[in-house]
Enzyme design. Structure first.
Site: not given
Ligand SMILES: [Zn+2]
Length: 539
Positions: A87, A276, A122, A279, A274
């Site tokens: 960016d 993962c 931008d 977790c 969860c």
């Protein structure tokens, strides 16, 4: 072309974006990397989470690691040999009012560090902006886009043209139209952070729609700043292909735990919904009691896992043609999401145009929120624009839907055919047989095998809005065709609306209405006797 579309559903698509450092399959989420402050290293994002692309900020790098980045290249600085998007500093612009760089400087810098995908410098519109300032941000961004195109080198970098305008939709429309005329490989929509913070998702739906419909459809669209799994399905369905997420790390720093249906504070959780690696290993209290840095890292890992899992779920839904069903379930996560989802009705023609006519599996119809889905909109359009009733058909026989499908192959409809034949061949040929059915409305038997008229499951008893929809379709079917008589084989479970719709339509267009049966068992022996009687009375 650097972008190729493989699968579609709604306006969502699975695509391949080719860059000089390899291919990225879209929809894709690019984790935002702050090279100075990073809870999960790019290497771990690649090795453990299988990310093929990430995004970092060229402005921050140019201010802190300039010489190093130019001599080693961005891939070595981040220790990431896959796709890197940079960016330009737009976000800093939004926070601090200006950035201390120029279009020339940041364009050259992004080229010098060997980025794969670069964003022009931008001017983000932001949220609390007057219309005048917003219009300026649009024009200035366009000027800078033209300048960048003039000075950029042809070195394999994909350039991104950002669309601005914020909540002023006419400005977004103008911005997309003008930016779309410029040769960019990727377009991006700047979404004000307020939208995500305040859950203004219905505004986001409008913004994405006007952006997409004014840009070349064959180019990918990146949605800036929408890094929460909550919005991915909706944004993909409207045509967004790329996302970036700083949220996974920012939320983690504040002890916030992301799920595909919202955000919770880790202190408030008793259980972790969860599986993962974090977790599965720790309980909420163990995560709470970690040292702040460890907790931030653990939560960031969980958050990015959730984002990644949701993107995969969306891709699978596109492949199976069930993105609409995923949207319906996501819309129930939060009232503001449902509010945004209801806006899809306004854009149903756009969604229909982009949805394949045939899919690998049938559709699930739960309630009237499914009426706006492309398959139903398409059937409605085809019935009114394309389906022609042969001239000789003077009688319309309306039968209730059966559980089995296609209707014309069921025992119930088989008996109706037999009854008709017993009356006489000529009468049979003069009859148009249609099912009245949730969710499609009127289904002429000639086409009931065409996808998805037999490939669906609908919840019964039908909800009131769905019945009303069918009634309106029956009404317009009767009104728009040249039958002399309508014979309704009525199933009382449909309520009075259907009778009323037939009566009104027949009265308005001067047709006779006969009702062969009015009970609750339209396929009983008695009901068939009544049907036969009614048919004979017409003869
Ligand atoms: Zn987890």
């Amino acid at each position: 072309m650097s972008f190729e579309i493989a699968e579609r559903d709604l306006a969502g698509r699975i695509g391949k974006l080719r860059t000089k450092s390899g291919e990225v399959e879209t929809p894709a989420l690019l984790p935002v990397i702050n090279p100075l402050l990073q809870p999960i290293s790019p290497k771990i994002l690649k090795d453990r989470f299988a990310f093929k692309a990430l995004i970092t900020n060229a402005y921050i790098i140019s201010k802190n690691l300039k010489e190093e980045a130019v001599s080693l290249g961005i891939h070595r600085i981040l220790d990431f040999d896959r796709v890197i998007m940079t960016d330009s500093g737009a976000y800093q612009n939004l926070i601090y009012g200006k950035v201390d760089t120029t279009v020339e400087e940041i364009t050259r810098f992004q080229e010098d560090i060997g980025t794969d995908i670069a964003v022009i410098l931008d001017v983000p519109t932001g949220w609390k902006t007057t219309r005048e300032k917003a219009a300026w941000s649009v024009e200035e961004t366009l000027r800078r886009a033209q300048r960048t195109i003039k000075i950029r080198n042809d070195n394999g970098i994909l350039w991104v043209g950002p669309i601005q305008g914020g909540r002023y939709l006419e400005l977004v429309t103008y911005s997309a139209k003008r930016m779309g005329e410029l040769p960019f490989d990727i377009y991006a929509l700047g979404s004000p952070t307020k939208i995500m913070e305040q859950y203004f998702f219905d505004i986001l739906v409008d913004m994405i729609f006007v952006t997409k419909t004014n840009l070349p459809l064959d180019r990918p669209l990146h949605l800036f700043g929408a890094g929460h799994p909550l919005v991915f399905a909706m944004a993909v369905a409207l045509g967004c292909d790329l996302f970036d997420s700083a949220a996974y790390a920012l939320y983690a720093r504040n002890g916030r735990y992301m799920t595909e249906y919202g955000t919770s504070r880790i202190e408030k959780l008793e259980y972790l919904p969860c599986s993962c690696s974090i977790c599965s290993k720790y309980s909420p209290s163990e995560i709470r009691d970690m040292f702040p840095k460890d907790r931030e890292k653990a939560l960031a890992e969980h958050n990015i896992y959730q984002c990644q899992a949701e993107i995969r779920r969306i891709k699978q839904s596109i492949v199976e043609g069930r993105l609409w069903e995923l949207l319906e379930s996501r819309a129930r996560s939060h009232p503001t999401l449902l509010q945004a989802f209801r806006k899809f009705d306004k854009y149903s023609t756009y969604l229909e145009k982009n949805t394949p006519t045939s899919k690998r599996r049938g559709l699930f119809y739960f309630d009237s929120s499914g009426i706006s889905r492309p398959e139903i909109v398409r059937h409605r359009r085809q019935i009114s624009e394309k389906y022609v009733t042969p001239e000789e058909r003077k009688l319309l026989l309306l039968l209730p839907q059966t559980l089995n499908k296609p209707f014309h192959t069921t025992n119930e409809y088989g008996r109706v055919f037999k009854t008709l034949r017993s009356i006489g061949k000529q009468e049979y040929e003069k009859t148009e047989i249609c099912a009245y059915a949730v969710p499609f409305g009127v289904v002429p038997l000639e086409i009931d095998e065409i996808y998805p008229l037999s490939q669906f499951e609908a919840t019964s008893p039908f909800d009131e809005e769905s019945v009303k929809y069918v009634c309106s379709q029956v009404k317009s079917y009767i009104s728009s065709r040249n039958f002399t008589t309508v014979l309704l084989h009525y199933d009382r479970q449909w309520g009075a609306n259907l009778l009323e719709a037939c009566r009104k339509a027949c009265k308005q267009t001067g047709k006779d209405l006969l009702i062969s049966y009015r009970g609750k068992r339209p396929w009983s022996r008695k009901a068939f006797e009544k049907l036969e009687e009614a048919l004979k009375s017409i003869k």
